[in-house]
Design a protein around this motif. Structure first.
Motif, PDB file in Angstrom:
ATOM      1  N   ALA A 137       0.855  -1.197   0.000  1.00 27.82           N
ATOM      2  CA  ALA A 137       0.000   0.000   0.000  1.00 27.82           C
ATOM      3  C   ALA A 137       0.890   1.246   0.000  1.00 27.82           C
ATOM      4  O   ALA A 137       1.637   1.480   0.953  1.00 27.82           O
ATOM      5  CB  ALA A 137      -0.922   0.002   1.210  1.00 27.82           C
ATOM      6  N   GLU A 138       0.799   2.032  -1.073  1.00 30.60           N
ATOM      7  CA  GLU A 138       1.664   3.213  -1.202  1.00 30.60           C
ATOM      8  C   GLU A 138       1.475   4.213  -0.062  1.00 30.60           C
ATOM      9  O   GLU A 138       2.428   4.801   0.415  1.00 30.60           O
ATOM     10  CB  GLU A 138       1.424   3.906  -2.552  1.00 30.60           C
ATOM     11  CG  GLU A 138       2.123   3.229  -3.724  1.00 30.60           C
ATOM     12  CD  GLU A 138       3.644   3.237  -3.611  1.00 30.60           C
ATOM     13  OE1 GLU A 138       4.200   4.129  -2.960  1.00 30.60           O
ATOM     14  OE2 GLU A 138       4.276   2.323  -4.182  1.00 30.60           O
ATOM     15  N   LYS A 139       0.220   4.392   0.374  1.00 33.14           N
ATOM     16  CA  LYS A 139      -0.050   5.348   1.452  1.00 33.14           C
ATOM     17  C   LYS A 139       0.679   4.935   2.733  1.00 33.14           C
ATOM     18  O   LYS A 139       1.212   5.766   3.470  1.00 33.14           O
ATOM     19  CB  LYS A 139      -1.556   5.440   1.726  1.00 33.14           C
ATOM     20  CG  LYS A 139      -2.350   6.149   0.639  1.00 33.14           C
ATOM     21  CD  LYS A 139      -2.117   7.655   0.694  1.00 33.14           C
ATOM     22  CE  LYS A 139      -3.038   8.404  -0.278  1.00 33.14           C
ATOM     23  NZ  LYS A 139      -2.697   9.838  -0.340  1.00 33.14           N
ATOM     24  N   ARG A 140       0.705   3.641   2.992  1.00 38.85           N
ATOM     25  CA  ARG A 140       1.370   3.156   4.201  1.00 38.85           C
ATOM     26  C   ARG A 140       2.892   3.259   4.063  1.00 38.85           C
ATOM     27  O   ARG A 140       3.591   3.531   5.037  1.00 38.85           O
ATOM     28  CB  ARG A 140       0.932   1.735   4.512  1.00 38.85           C
ATOM     29  CG  ARG A 140      -0.537   1.689   4.928  1.00 38.85           C
ATOM     30  CD  ARG A 140      -0.904   0.477   5.730  1.00 38.85           C
ATOM     31  NE  ARG A 140      -2.127   0.743   6.487  1.00 38.85           N
ATOM     32  CZ  ARG A 140      -2.617  -0.057   7.412  1.00 38.85           C
ATOM     33  NH1 ARG A 140      -1.984  -1.169   7.717  1.00 38.85           N
ATOM     34  NH2 ARG A 140      -3.721   0.255   8.063  1.00 38.85           N
TER      35      ARG A 140
ATOM     36  N   GLU B  37       4.382   5.589   2.385  1.00 40.85           N
ATOM     37  CA  GLU B  37       4.652   7.019   2.610  1.00 40.85           C
ATOM     38  C   GLU B  37       4.736   7.309   4.107  1.00 40.85           C
ATOM     39  O   GLU B  37       5.590   8.070   4.571  1.00 40.85           O
ATOM     40  CB  GLU B  37       3.560   7.880   1.968  1.00 40.85           C
ATOM     41  CG  GLU B  37       3.606   7.923   0.451  1.00 40.85           C
ATOM     42  CD  GLU B  37       2.348   8.544  -0.149  1.00 40.85           C
ATOM     43  OE1 GLU B  37       1.629   9.290   0.586  1.00 40.85           O
ATOM     44  OE2 GLU B  37       2.072   8.302  -1.342  1.00 40.85           O
ATOM     45  N   LYS B  38       3.826   6.695   4.865  1.00 40.00           N
ATOM     46  CA  LYS B  38       3.825   6.883   6.316  1.00 40.00           C
ATOM     47  C   LYS B  38       5.111   6.323   6.923  1.00 40.00           C
ATOM     48  O   LYS B  38       5.683   6.902   7.851  1.00 40.00           O
ATOM     49  CB  LYS B  38       2.598   6.190   6.931  1.00 40.00           C
ATOM     50  CG  LYS B  38       2.266   6.645   8.340  1.00 40.00           C
ATOM     51  CD  LYS B  38       1.721   8.062   8.352  1.00 40.00           C
ATOM     52  CE  LYS B  38       1.285   8.491   9.738  1.00 40.00           C
ATOM     53  NZ  LYS B  38       0.900   9.909   9.785  1.00 40.00           N
TER      54      LYS B  38
ATOM     55  N   ASN C 236       7.884  -1.275  -2.495  1.00 37.10           N
ATOM     56  CA  ASN C 236       6.559  -1.830  -2.781  1.00 37.10           C
ATOM     57  C   ASN C 236       6.737  -3.289  -3.193  1.00 37.10           C
ATOM     58  O   ASN C 236       7.361  -3.591  -4.210  1.00 37.10           O
ATOM     59  CB  ASN C 236       5.858  -1.042  -3.889  1.00 37.10           C
ATOM     60  CG  ASN C 236       4.390  -1.430  -4.014  1.00 37.10           C
ATOM     61  OD1 ASN C 236       4.043  -2.609  -4.014  1.00 37.10           O
ATOM     62  ND2 ASN C 236       3.514  -0.437  -4.088  1.00 37.10           N
TER      63      ASN C 236
ATOM     64  N   THR D 151      -3.883   8.802  12.746  1.00 34.31           N
ATOM     65  CA  THR D 151      -4.451   9.380  11.535  1.00 34.31           C
ATOM     66  C   THR D 151      -5.858   9.937  11.752  1.00 34.31           C
ATOM     67  O   THR D 151      -6.356  10.683  10.922  1.00 34.31           O
ATOM     68  CB  THR D 151      -4.488   8.333  10.396  1.00 34.31           C
ATOM     69  OG1 THR D 151      -5.009   7.099  10.901  1.00 34.31           O
ATOM     70  CG2 THR D 151      -3.102   8.093   9.844  1.00 34.31           C
TER      71      THR D 151
ATOM     72  N   ASN E 186      -9.974   1.473   4.296  1.00 32.59           N
ATOM     73  CA  ASN E 186      -9.115   2.586   3.892  1.00 32.59           C
ATOM     74  C   ASN E 186      -7.673   2.356   4.336  1.00 32.59           C
ATOM     75  O   ASN E 186      -7.335   2.564   5.504  1.00 32.59           O
ATOM     76  CB  ASN E 186      -9.661   3.890   4.490  1.00 32.59           C
ATOM     77  CG  ASN E 186      -8.875   5.111   4.029  1.00 32.59           C
ATOM     78  OD1 ASN E 186      -7.875   4.992   3.327  1.00 32.59           O
ATOM     79  ND2 ASN E 186      -9.331   6.285   4.436  1.00 32.59           N
TER      80      ASN E 186
ATOM     81  N   SER F 107      -5.124   4.080   4.030  1.00 28.05           N
ATOM     82  CA  SER F 107      -4.395   5.267   4.501  1.00 28.05           C
ATOM     83  C   SER F 107      -4.589   5.486   6.008  1.00 28.05           C
ATOM     84  O   SER F 107      -3.861   6.256   6.630  1.00 28.05           O
ATOM     85  CB  SER F 107      -4.831   6.516   3.731  1.00 28.05           C
ATOM     86  OG  SER F 107      -6.173   6.840   4.026  1.00 28.05           O
ATOM     87  N   GLN F 108      -5.578   4.814   6.581  1.00 23.92           N
ATOM     88  CA  GLN F 108      -5.760   4.900   8.035  1.00 23.92           C
ATOM     89  C   GLN F 108      -4.730   4.005   8.729  1.00 23.92           C
ATOM     90  O   GLN F 108      -4.538   2.857   8.335  1.00 23.92           O
ATOM     91  CB  GLN F 108      -7.172   4.457   8.439  1.00 23.92           C
ATOM     92  CG  GLN F 108      -8.269   5.422   8.045  1.00 23.92           C
ATOM     93  CD  GLN F 108      -8.206   6.739   8.802  1.00 23.92           C
ATOM     94  OE1 GLN F 108      -7.467   6.897   9.758  1.00 23.92           O
ATOM     95  NE2 GLN F 108      -8.997   7.699   8.354  1.00 23.92           N
TER      96      GLN F 108
END
Length: 350
Positions: free
Chosen positions: A205-208, A210-211, A222, A319, A338, A340-341
């Motif tokens: 997951a790209e959002k994770r 990034e985190k 990835n 988040t 989600n 990103s959460q």
């Protein structure tokens, strides 16, 4: 009082519950903030896992409908007979592991290995309520300089710190972490605090990812589109010293083991949902150590100090903050749907 109570998979209800009574050697906590954990999510999506439904939990008789929540901070509201370690008004966090007094593991300090395994909020009523009652040995005071939000993250941070300590990670060594969920990200912070010079995080997951970069990862990969072991060997001059599996699937297990240097150490942090296959011959000839860990032991004071000192800025993982009334839609469902959460905190007074 209002409480978020598990009735069955996909059936958590906000309903009225009795304010619990404080017994001997017990402490009543007025909860301030509580985090939603991956194990809470498992109970919601396909439980019961640890919640005792078929028969009572033998250490306290708890069974069936359960107020969830084991990552929480609060204020001592009342102490029962025989409690000497805290008093009313103390700011505290909870180490939610039950200890079986008859277990041989208690005497030697390995209380996380005592059976039957049990946690507040799973084998007893927990912190998704205004008040909860816990055993006195579970309660740790926190300094006035620590926020209740930070306090709610002490428990998951303890998992990560314990994992890093059990791995033997030392100054200047490299570490690969599979899984950029809350525990994986806390492992990043713990590895950095332990002195790792190269912390590599793998997720899909790209959002994770990034985190992970945001909380201090040296490199992010990835897993969907990269030959992870080859990339890790390139980044570490031959393989990582330590592998922490915070994903708990066959692909993470295989990729992490293959990314280790010969003589490296793997620590399995995630609760694996399915059996994995393993090449024991390769483990032998490469002299790989593979360890499983459950929760933590004898570490909460150090974790509180790490967070309070700023060495583990756990608040970066939060988040969203939500209210108890909206815990199903804004909490459980948001975490399921989600990516990103990361860490959602419930403001019990909100």
């Amino acid at each position: 009082m209002k409480a978020a109570r598990w009735h069955a998979a996909k059936d958590i209800r906000i309903e009225q519950a009795e304010i619990p009574v404080t017994g001997k050697k017990q402490v009543k906590i007025e909860v301030q903030f509580a985090g939603i954990c991956g194990s809470d999510l498992h109970e919601y999506t396909h439980g019961p896992m640890l919640i005792p439904v078929e028969k009572p939990y033998s250490l306290n008789g708890h069974q069936g409908v359960t107020t969830l929540g084991h990552e929480f901070s609060g204020i001592v509201a009342e102490v029962g007979e025989g409690v000497t370690n805290v008093k009313a008004g103390d700011r505290v966090v909870i180490e939610p592991l039950f200890k079986n007094p008859d277990s041989p593991f208690i005497a030697n300090g390995e209380y996380n290995l005592s059976e039957p395994l049990g946690f507040v909020g799973l084998t007893s009523n927990g912190g998704f309520a205004k008040y909860t009652v816990v055993e006195d040995y579970m309660v740790h005071k926190i300094p006035d300089t620590m926020s209740f939000e930070q306090g709610a993250l002490v428990e998951p941070a303890a998992v990560a710190v314990y994992a890093v300590l059990q791995s033997g990670l030392s100054l200047g060594q490299s570490c690969i972490i599979y899984g950029a969920g809350p525990i994986g990200l806390l492992c990043v912070q713990a590895a950095i605090a332990a002195g790792s010079s190269n912390v590599i995080v793998v997720d899909i997951a790209e959002k994770r990812l990034e985190k992970a970069k945001e909380v201090g990862a040296t490199h992010i990969i990835n897993g969907k589109d990269t030959d992870v072991p080859a990339k890790v060997k390139e980044l570490t001059n031959g393989g990582a010293d330590v592998f922490l599996d915070a994903a708990g699937v066959q692909a993470s297990f295989d990729g992490g083991i293959q990314s280790l240097r010969n003589g490296g150490t793997a620590v399995l942090v995630a609760l694996f949902g399915k059996t994995v296959t393993h090449d024991a011959f390769a483990q032998v000839v490469r002299e790989i150590t593979i360890k499983g860990i459950i929760a933590y032991r004898n570490i909460f004071p150090q974790v509180i100090s790490l967070i309070d000192s700023g060495r583990m800025p756990v608040e970066k993982l939060v988040t969203q903050k939500i209210t108890l009334d909206n815990i199903v839609t804004d909490g459980f469902e948001a975490l399921v749907s989600n990516p990103s959460q990361v860490k959602i905190l419930v403001d019990i007074n909100g």
